[in-house]
Design an enzyme around this catalytic site. Sequence first.
Site, short mmCIF file in Angstrom:
data_model
loop_
_atom_site.label_atom_id
_atom_site.label_comp_id
_atom_site.label_asym_id
_atom_site.label_seq_id
_atom_site.Cartn_x
_atom_site.Cartn_y
_atom_site.Cartn_z
N ASP A 8 0.87 -1.18 0.00
CA ASP A 8 0.00 0.00 0.00
C ASP A 8 0.91 1.23 0.00
OD1 ASP A 8 0.89 0.30 2.61
OD2 ASP A 8 -1.10 0.36 3.51
N HIS A 9 0.32 2.40 0.20
CA HIS A 9 1.12 3.64 0.18
C HIS A 9 2.20 3.63 1.26
CE1 HIS A 9 -2.29 4.05 2.86
NE2 HIS A 9 -1.62 4.96 3.55
N CYS A 65 3.09 -3.17 3.97
CA CYS A 65 2.28 -2.01 4.32
C CYS A 65 3.01 -1.29 5.45
CB CYS A 65 0.84 -2.41 4.69
SG CYS A 65 0.65 -3.51 6.09
N GLY A 66 2.35 -0.41 6.15
CA GLY A 66 3.04 0.34 7.20
C GLY A 66 3.58 -0.56 8.29
N GLY A 68 2.78 -4.17 8.22
CA GLY A 68 2.75 -5.56 7.78
C GLY A 68 1.56 -6.32 8.34
N GLY A 70 -1.85 -5.51 8.55
CA GLY A 70 -3.04 -5.59 7.71
C GLY A 70 -2.85 -6.54 6.55
N MET A 71 -1.70 -6.44 5.89
CA MET A 71 -1.42 -7.30 4.74
C MET A 71 -1.38 -8.78 5.15
SD MET A 71 -1.17 -5.81 1.84
CE MET A 71 -0.47 -4.51 0.79
N HIS A 98 9.67 -24.48 9.03
CA HIS A 98 8.62 -25.11 9.84
C HIS A 98 7.21 -24.95 9.28
CE1 HIS A 98 11.04 -25.36 13.85
NE2 HIS A 98 11.84 -25.47 12.79
N ARG A 132 7.98 -33.96 10.25
CA ARG A 132 6.93 -33.68 11.22
C ARG A 132 6.27 -32.32 10.95
NH1 ARG A 132 11.70 -32.44 13.71
NH2 ARG A 132 11.80 -30.55 14.96
N HIS A 133 7.03 -31.43 10.31
CA HIS A 133 6.47 -30.10 10.01
C HIS A 133 5.42 -30.20 8.90
CE1 HIS A 133 9.32 -28.33 12.69
NE2 HIS A 133 10.33 -28.88 12.04
C1 RB5 Z 1 -1.98 2.73 6.50
O1 RB5 Z 1 -1.99 3.92 7.22
C2 RB5 Z 1 -1.72 1.56 7.45
O2 RB5 Z 1 -2.86 1.32 8.20
C3 RB5 Z 1 -1.32 0.34 6.67
O3 RB5 Z 1 -0.17 0.61 5.93
C4 RB5 Z 1 -1.00 -0.90 7.48
O4 RB5 Z 1 -0.07 -0.64 8.45
C5 RB5 Z 1 -2.17 -1.63 7.99
O5 RB5 Z 1 -2.06 -2.65 8.67
#
Ligand code: RB5
Length: 156
Positions: A8-9, A65-66, A68, A70-71, A98, A132-133
């Site tokens: 994202d941005h 992302c900012g 990680g 959310g992604m 693992h 096992r993994h």
């Molecule tokens: C964007 O401001 C931020 O919420 C996004 O990059 C990320 O960190 C979300 O989990």
Amino acid sequence: MKVAIAADHGGYTLKESVKKKLESLGLSYHDFGTYSEESVDYPDYGILVAEAVARGEYDRGILICGTGLGMSIVANKVPGIRCALLHDTFSAKATREHNDTNVMAMGARVIGPGLADDIVELWLTTEFSGGRHAARVGKIADIEKRFGRDAGIGGC
Ligand code: RB5
């Protein structure tokens, strides 16, 4: 190995830096966006990479992302995806050995480009240990089935 990458941005600048690392490793990749620092919604980009990896079009996915967070949440909603949120090299190696993770996420507001490069290289070059993994990863797939279409949840 074919790699899918998106951000994202908040992750755009680190994505551009990670792409250079992929090029230095001689790996081919597809950049699913975003292509500027203009504000976007991370689920719209995370899903593109997660679905492409789940469909088998790419071997691995990298999401930034900012934080990680959310992604990684988005990617782990997609059946067949095992996504690790990575900010250290020990975990990068361990999650390949693992968990056989096929997607990794990073937070550009958490780590710098040097550490990100090391994490990406280690994660891309470490083999799954199996044994096992493999049985444990199989149990993750079983859980997915319980909550997926077979269970009548989320399907149509
Ligand atoms: C964007 O401001 C931020 O919420 C996004 O990059 C990320 O960190 C979300 O989990």
